[in-house]
Motif scaffolding. Structure first.
Motif, PDB file in Angstrom:
ATOM      1  N   ILE A 179       5.926 -10.995  -9.337  1.00 48.70           N
ATOM      2  CA  ILE A 179       5.518 -11.208  -7.948  1.00 48.70           C
ATOM      3  C   ILE A 179       4.893  -9.937  -7.385  1.00 48.70           C
ATOM      4  CG2 ILE A 179       6.405 -11.603  -5.612  1.00 48.70           C
ATOM      5  CD1 ILE A 179       8.472 -13.506  -6.929  1.00 48.70           C
ATOM      6  N   LEU A 180       5.502  -8.796  -7.640  1.00 45.69           N
ATOM      7  CA  LEU A 180       4.966  -7.523  -7.166  1.00 45.69           C
ATOM      8  C   LEU A 180       3.592  -7.253  -7.767  1.00 45.69           C
ATOM      9  CD1 LEU A 180       5.548  -4.944  -5.526  1.00 45.69           C
ATOM     10  CD2 LEU A 180       6.491  -3.961  -7.607  1.00 45.69           C
ATOM     11  N   ARG A 181       3.428  -7.519  -9.049  1.00 48.10           N
ATOM     12  CA  ARG A 181       2.139  -7.318  -9.719  1.00 48.10           C
ATOM     13  C   ARG A 181       1.057  -8.201  -9.101  1.00 48.10           C
ATOM     14  NH1 ARG A 181       3.633  -8.262 -15.054  1.00 48.10           N
ATOM     15  NH2 ARG A 181       4.799  -6.335 -15.012  1.00 48.10           N
ATOM     16  N   ALA A 182       1.393  -9.454  -8.825  1.00 47.12           N
ATOM     17  CA  ALA A 182       0.419 -10.371  -8.212  1.00 47.12           C
ATOM     18  C   ALA A 182       0.076  -9.914  -6.793  1.00 47.12           C
ATOM     19  CB  ALA A 182       0.979 -11.787  -8.196  1.00 47.12           C
ATOM     20  N   TYR A 183       1.073  -9.472  -6.041  1.00 49.93           N
ATOM     21  CA  TYR A 183       0.828  -9.009  -4.675  1.00 49.93           C
ATOM     22  C   TYR A 183      -0.059  -7.761  -4.681  1.00 49.93           C
ATOM     23  CZ  TYR A 183       1.741  -8.009   0.214  1.00 49.93           C
ATOM     24  OH  TYR A 183       1.606  -7.779   1.549  1.00 49.93           O
ATOM     25  N   MET A 184       0.201  -6.861  -5.630  1.00 50.94           N
ATOM     26  CA  MET A 184      -0.611  -5.655  -5.734  1.00 50.94           C
ATOM     27  C   MET A 184      -2.048  -5.982  -6.115  1.00 50.94           C
ATOM     28  SD  MET A 184       1.989  -2.933  -7.506  1.00 50.94           S
ATOM     29  CE  MET A 184       0.708  -1.790  -7.897  1.00 50.94           C
ATOM     30  N   MET A 185      -2.236  -7.059  -6.844  1.00 49.78           N
ATOM     31  CA  MET A 185      -3.573  -7.453  -7.271  1.00 49.78           C
ATOM     32  C   MET A 185      -4.404  -7.944  -6.093  1.00 49.78           C
ATOM     33  SD  MET A 185      -4.904  -7.467 -10.260  1.00 49.78           S
ATOM     34  CE  MET A 185      -4.716  -8.370 -11.752  1.00 49.78           C
ATOM     35  N   TYR A 186      -3.776  -8.673  -5.166  1.00 49.85           N
ATOM     36  CA  TYR A 186      -4.519  -9.287  -4.073  1.00 49.85           C
ATOM     37  C   TYR A 186      -4.483  -8.495  -2.776  1.00 49.85           C
ATOM     38  CZ  TYR A 186      -5.072 -13.212  -7.142  1.00 49.85           C
ATOM     39  OH  TYR A 186      -5.428 -13.993  -8.203  1.00 49.85           O
ATOM     40  N   LYS A 187      -3.502  -7.650  -2.581  1.00 49.69           N
ATOM     41  CA  LYS A 187      -3.419  -6.817  -1.380  1.00 49.69           C
ATOM     42  C   LYS A 187      -3.068  -5.379  -1.786  1.00 49.69           C
ATOM     43  CE  LYS A 187      -2.636 -10.308   1.890  1.00 49.69           C
ATOM     44  NZ  LYS A 187      -3.681 -10.497   2.816  1.00 49.69           N
ATOM     45  N   PRO A 188      -3.983  -4.692  -2.460  1.00 50.17           N
ATOM     46  CA  PRO A 188      -3.643  -3.359  -2.987  1.00 50.17           C
ATOM     47  C   PRO A 188      -3.442  -2.304  -1.901  1.00 50.17           C
ATOM     48  CG  PRO A 188      -5.940  -3.863  -3.439  1.00 50.17           C
ATOM     49  CD  PRO A 188      -5.323  -5.094  -2.866  1.00 50.17           C
ATOM     50  N   LEU A 189      -4.271  -2.311  -0.860  1.00 52.48           N
ATOM     51  CA  LEU A 189      -4.140  -1.274   0.164  1.00 52.48           C
ATOM     52  C   LEU A 189      -2.802  -1.385   0.892  1.00 52.48           C
ATOM     53  CD1 LEU A 189      -5.405   1.088   1.628  1.00 52.48           C
ATOM     54  CD2 LEU A 189      -6.444  -0.524   3.204  1.00 52.48           C
ATOM     55  N   LYS A 190      -2.432  -2.594   1.247  1.00 49.23           N
ATOM     56  CA  LYS A 190      -1.154  -2.814   1.942  1.00 49.23           C
ATOM     57  C   LYS A 190       0.022  -2.389   1.058  1.00 49.23           C
ATOM     58  CE  LYS A 190       0.764  -6.473   4.798  1.00 49.23           C
ATOM     59  NZ  LYS A 190       0.652  -7.879   5.158  1.00 49.23           N
ATOM     60  N   THR A 191      -0.028  -2.768  -0.212  1.00 53.48           N
ATOM     61  CA  THR A 191       1.059  -2.452  -1.135  1.00 53.48           C
ATOM     62  C   THR A 191       1.201  -0.947  -1.331  1.00 53.48           C
ATOM     63  OG1 THR A 191       0.625  -4.517  -2.288  1.00 53.48           O
ATOM     64  CG2 THR A 191       1.969  -2.901  -3.436  1.00 53.48           C
ATOM     65  N   PHE A 192       0.077  -0.271  -1.603  1.00 55.01           N
ATOM     66  CA  PHE A 192       0.157   1.170  -1.836  1.00 55.01           C
ATOM     67  C   PHE A 192       0.483   1.934  -0.556  1.00 55.01           C
ATOM     68  CE2 PHE A 192      -1.916   0.097  -5.828  1.00 55.01           C
ATOM     69  CZ  PHE A 192      -1.261   0.948  -6.690  1.00 55.01           C
ATOM     70  N   THR A 193       0.138   1.371   0.595  1.00 55.00           N
ATOM     71  CA  THR A 193       0.545   2.011   1.851  1.00 55.00           C
ATOM     72  C   THR A 193       2.062   1.953   1.993  1.00 55.00           C
ATOM     73  OG1 THR A 193      -1.557   1.422   2.883  1.00 55.00           O
ATOM     74  CG2 THR A 193       0.250   1.976   4.350  1.00 55.00           C
ATOM     75  N   TYR A 194       2.650   0.783   1.634  1.00 59.35           N
ATOM     76  CA  TYR A 194       4.111   0.687   1.659  1.00 59.35           C
ATOM     77  C   TYR A 194       4.747   1.700   0.713  1.00 59.35           C
ATOM     78  CZ  TYR A 194       3.893  -3.731   4.244  1.00 59.35           C
ATOM     79  OH  TYR A 194       3.686  -4.693   5.187  1.00 59.35           O
ATOM     80  N   PHE A 195       4.123   1.920  -0.450  1.00 60.59           N
ATOM     81  CA  PHE A 195       4.662   2.894  -1.399  1.00 60.59           C
ATOM     82  C   PHE A 195       4.440   4.336  -0.931  1.00 60.59           C
ATOM     83  CE2 PHE A 195       4.097  -0.301  -5.066  1.00 60.59           C
ATOM     84  CZ  PHE A 195       5.410  -0.719  -4.945  1.00 60.59           C
ATOM     85  N   ALA A 196       3.412   4.569  -0.104  1.00 61.10           N
ATOM     86  CA  ALA A 196       3.093   5.930   0.327  1.00 61.10           C
ATOM     87  C   ALA A 196       3.929   6.386   1.517  1.00 61.10           C
ATOM     88  CB  ALA A 196       1.606   6.022   0.684  1.00 61.10           C
ATOM     89  N   VAL A 197       4.381   5.446   2.332  1.00 57.07           N
ATOM     90  CA  VAL A 197       5.085   5.825   3.566  1.00 57.07           C
ATOM     91  C   VAL A 197       6.401   6.564   3.301  1.00 57.07           C
ATOM     92  CG1 VAL A 197       6.271   4.852   5.582  1.00 57.07           C
ATOM     93  CG2 VAL A 197       3.952   4.140   5.030  1.00 57.07           C
ATOM     94  N   PRO A 198       7.292   6.098   2.402  1.00 57.44           N
ATOM     95  CA  PRO A 198       8.562   6.822   2.228  1.00 57.44           C
ATOM     96  C   PRO A 198       8.414   8.290   1.803  1.00 57.44           C
ATOM     97  CG  PRO A 198       8.729   4.641   1.262  1.00 57.44           C
ATOM     98  CD  PRO A 198       7.302   4.829   1.653  1.00 57.44           C
ATOM     99  N   PRO A 199       7.557   8.643   0.821  1.00 59.94           N
ATOM    100  CA  PRO A 199       7.439  10.068   0.504  1.00 59.94           C
ATOM    101  C   PRO A 199       6.862  10.888   1.657  1.00 59.94           C
ATOM    102  CG  PRO A 199       6.341   8.751  -1.191  1.00 59.94           C
ATOM    103  CD  PRO A 199       6.804   7.837  -0.136  1.00 59.94           C
ATOM    104  N   ILE A 200       5.918  10.301   2.405  1.00 61.69           N
ATOM    105  CA  ILE A 200       5.341  11.048   3.531  1.00 61.69           C
ATOM    106  C   ILE A 200       6.396  11.279   4.605  1.00 61.69           C
ATOM    107  CG2 ILE A 200       3.684  10.896   5.434  1.00 61.69           C
ATOM    108  CD1 ILE A 200       1.733   9.585   3.485  1.00 61.69           C
TER     109      ILE A 200
END
Length: 175
Positions: free
Chosen positions: A41-62
């Motif tokens: 499910i995560l792989r499919a979501y990353m395929m269709y909404k990459p900016l949103k997904t990577f933004t979610y991954f970028a927020v915690p370290p920032i």
């Protein structure tokens, strides 16, 4: 193994099930199935909404980097900055990791947009090619009105081709 079920308030109906012959080879446990499904499910979501997904991954370290940086600034304001240089290094590292993750999301989003444009363009070209083949077949038929009738027919099919192209490009620009 017999089980009895009810059918709309009437008497029970015997239902037989087969005994388990061997353990399943698909999944060893329910949690293994859940884990594999989540990854899919995560792989499919990353395929269709990459900016949103990577933004979610970028927020915690920032956020963690900013909190650590504010902690370092707090110690500087209190006059106890000695020995807290590690906090500054950790803050910078976390912020850089978050920023790079966000940049990867931007690149993935651009790639996804280009892929969509290419697929739309190829479908339009396919439609246009099929229309051209249809009109080519139409042109190959000899008109019955003589030489001048053939010229009118060719002008008519060329005009239809241009109208069809305009319709296709209007569809493309809408989407």
């Amino acid at each position: 193994m017999k089980k009895y079920g009810r059918c709309r308030g009437k008497g029970g109906v015997p239902v037989r099930t087969n005994a388990e012959l061997r353990p399943s080879r698909l999944f060893h446990s329910t949690w293994e199935y859940v884990k594999k499904s989540m990854l899919t499910i995560l792989r499919a979501y990353m395929m269709y909404k990459p900016l949103k997904t990577f933004t979610y991954f970028a927020v915690p370290p920032i956020v963690a980097g900013l909190m650590t940086g504010f902690r370092f600034l707090f110690f500087i304001a209190r006059g106890r900055s000695g020995g807290h240089v590690q906090s500054l290094i950790l803050a910078c590292t976390l912020i850089i990791i978050g920023f790079l993750t966000f940049m990867i999301g931007l690149v993935a989003d651009v790639i996804a947009a280009k892929k969509g444009n290419c697929s739309r363009t190829s479908s339009i070209m396919r439609e246009e090619r099929s229309m051209m083949q249809c009109t080519d077949r139409y042109k190959k038929k000899k008109p019955t009105a003589g030489r001048h009738g053939r010229k009118k027919l060719l002008k008519k099919t060329a005009k239809e081709n241009m109208e069809n192209r305009e319709i296709l490009f209007a569809k493309f620009n809408k989407s």
